[in-house]
Design an enzyme around this catalytic site. Structure first.
Site, PDB file in Angstrom:
ATOM      1  N   ASP A 387      36.358  11.288  18.578  1.00  0.00           N
ATOM      2  CA  ASP A 387      35.633  11.345  17.647  1.00  0.00           C
ATOM      3  C   ASP A 387      34.196  12.083  17.669  1.00  0.00           C
ATOM      4  O   ASP A 387      33.825  12.900  16.871  1.00  0.00           O
ATOM      5  CB  ASP A 387      35.419   9.808  17.179  1.00  0.00           C
ATOM      6  CG  ASP A 387      35.254   9.566  15.620  1.00  0.00           C
ATOM      7  OD1 ASP A 387      35.824  10.422  14.881  1.00  0.00           O
ATOM      8  OD2 ASP A 387      35.133   8.398  15.197  1.00  0.00           O
ATOM      9  N   ASP A 439      39.282   4.538  11.978  1.00  0.00           N
ATOM     10  CA  ASP A 439      38.062   3.685  12.486  1.00  0.00           C
ATOM     11  C   ASP A 439      38.501   1.977  12.231  1.00  0.00           C
ATOM     12  O   ASP A 439      37.766   1.248  12.517  1.00  0.00           O
ATOM     13  CB  ASP A 439      36.909   4.160  11.731  1.00  0.00           C
ATOM     14  CG  ASP A 439      36.346   5.429  11.781  1.00  0.00           C
ATOM     15  OD1 ASP A 439      36.632   5.952  13.076  1.00  0.00           O
ATOM     16  OD2 ASP A 439      35.789   6.017  10.925  1.00  0.00           O
TER      17      ASP A 439
END
Length: 534
Positions: A387, A439
């Site tokens: 990420d 997420d």
């Protein structure tokens, strides 16, 4: 583990592959303080601001155009009531690079981009008496107008705004045909507290809580697994225990690393070969996964509530014995997904996208499981690096954030659907707050493991791990949106904040309680005990 109905789970395998693609929390903001490539010349230190350009043609109000203010020039009013309405006039010459022959006194000049610097255009318009300058870009992007390298002192006292090519052409055509065009320029502030982000926060946390508790409280009296899917079963006596027979994919440490590598390759392919048909493939995969997820969730819930309906079956050709309730729900789920795909650009489409997405994530969290903290550490650490790299570091290599570019669906007119999103209802600029499925899925796998561990070891609410990981996830997501606010809406790698607040919490708690070894090897010790049983 049952192996005869894996075909029904293929949509999840395809959908799960792309869950990572929109991994950062994202929001479009009205301002940006990007100083890259700009000078520090006095008079050239404004923040870039999105600008609303209201316009009237012969007294009839047209569609409001969104522009971008320059790094120089006068600031625009924040309130529409403070903004003055002025007539718009085409600069002559149209590039506004030399002495003007058109009368611009008390008017807003409209000029095209090119031939000279932006500051030269602004000085020329200002010298001609203009009260503002609209620069028409040569494409639909809002280019950031900065000062030139040779500009030593900037004294531009009028607002300068870039507008898209299509909007500029319309205004030019109206003026060429003798129409009277008036414009009003202002840049409203965004609210300090984004209530839509609060609703999104509740949705994300609620999805993880629901998925973790689903098996315990929803499927505890579920019907036979063979009736839960529209899939052929060989024999009437298969799978009488729902929990033992349902398909479970247990993630391994090696598989976690391989998955992150494959996701990175796929992300790069999307970045370089992004096109409308490619996004359409993802939309179709999302619909297939959403249909499967909604079907599983609805069958499970309705069979739990209406126990009699959950036991009525029918014999169908090629499918064998299936649940009648399942036959009725599948068409509803298909129609729901198709309607979302058809109306995905409508103002209400976010509702369908969120419903399909939440159902998909709940089902994925039932299907995929972490066996212990060792595998969780490998998966979440790799996702943590993934990420951060594709959001923050990739611009240094690819000149823009690969993750954010793919999530936006740049130059395709479409956006990746693997997001939960909600409109900014109280924001004058509109837009959406979003969070990627990754997420929610990745921390959710760990939270779901903590709940199963607490139940298996008979821990209470406070001396267990589930409650503290839910609180950790909630705090981590709050920090994500706080960072989004503090960094002027720049897309954030949410796992940067979520991984320490979840994986970090369970590791520290396990270490303090002397249970870290058990958490680390939980799946192994359990499997060894099962093998040693007579």
């Amino acid at each position: 583990m049952a192996t005869d109905h894996r075909a029904s789970l293929l949509p999840f395998a395809a959908a799960f592959l792309v869950l990572l693609l929109a991994g950062g929390a994202a929001a479009d903001d009205a301002s940006s303080d990007d100083d890259a490539g700009t000078s520090r010349t006095p008079g050239c230190s404004n923040k870039f601001q999105l600008v609303k350009v209201k316009n009237w043609v012969n007294g009839t109000e047209g569609t409001t155009v969104v522009g971008l203010s320059a790094k120089f020039g006068a600031p625009l009013p924040r309130d529409i009531h403070e903004a003055k309405k002025s007539f718009a006039v085409l600069a002559n010459p149209i590039d506004c690079c030399s002495n003007l022959t058109s009368k611009l006194t008390s008017s807003v000049a409209i000029a095209t981009r090119g031939e000279c610097t932006f500051t030269e255009k602004a000085n020329t318009a200002q010298a001609g008496g203009a009260t503002g300058l609209l620069v028409i870009n040569d494409n639909e992007e809002l280019y950031k107008m900065v000062c030139g390298e040779n500009d030593t002192s900037i004294n531009v006292t009028i607002p300068v705004v870039m507008i898209p090519q299509s909007a500029g052409k319309k205004l030019k055509n109206f003026l060429h045909h003798g129409a009277s065009v008036e414009v009003q320029l202002y840049s409203p502030n965004r609210p300090t507290v984004d209530l839509s982000a609060c609703f999104l926060w509740i949705m994300a946390v609620g999805t993880i809580v629901c998925a973790s508790l689903w098996t315990e409280f929803v499927t505890c009296e579920q019907v036979d697994e063979r009736y839960n899917q529209l899939t052929r079963k060989d024999g009437p006596d298969m799978g009488t225990n729902y929990r033992e027979d349902k398909e479970i994919f247990e993630i391994s440490a090696k598989g976690a690393i391989v998955f992150i590598i494959v996701a990175s390759v796929f992300l790069l392919l999307l970045f370089y070969f992004m096109s409308s048909w490619f996004v359409w493939v993802l939309i179709v995969l999302f619909c297939i996964g959403g249909i499967e997820g909604m079907h599983v969730c609805l069958v499970t819930l309705l069979a739990r509530i209406f126990k009699d309906c959950g036991r009525k079956t029918a014999q169908l050709p090629f499918l064998g014995e299936i649940l009648i309730l399942s036959v009725g729900i599948v068409p509803f789920c298909m129609v729901f997904a198709i309607l979302w795909a058809v109306y995905r650009h409508a103002s209400f489409a976010w509702i369908g996208q969120d419903v399909l997405g939440i159902c998909l994530m709940i089902t994925v969290l039932q299907m995929a499981r972490l066996p212990n903290i060792k595998v969780a550490s490998a998966l979440l650490s790799a996702a943590f690096v993934y990420d951060i790299f594709w959001v923050f570091i990739s611009p240094l290599i690819f000149n823009e954030s690969v993750m954010i570019a793919v999530a936006r669906g740049d130059n395709t007119g479409e956006s990746i659907p693997m997001l939960l999103r909600i409109p900014r209802f109280f924001d004058p600029w509109g837009g959406y707050d979003m969070i990627g499925f990754g997420d929610i899925i990745f921390p959710g796998l760990l939270v779901a493991f903590s709940y199963r561990f607490d139940r298996a070891t008979r821990k209470g609410v406070l001396n267990g791990y589930f409650l503290w990981l839910i609180l950790g996830y909630a705090v981590g997501l709050f920090i994500t949106y706080l960072a989004l606010f503090l960094m002027d809406g720049q897309g954030q790698p949410a796992l940067l904040y979520l991984v320490p607040c979840t994986l970090g919490v369970i590791v520290i708690l396990g270490w303090l309680r002397g249970e870290l070894h058990e958490l680390w090897n939980y799946g192994k010790s359990r499997a060894e005990n099962l093998v040693n049983e007579p």
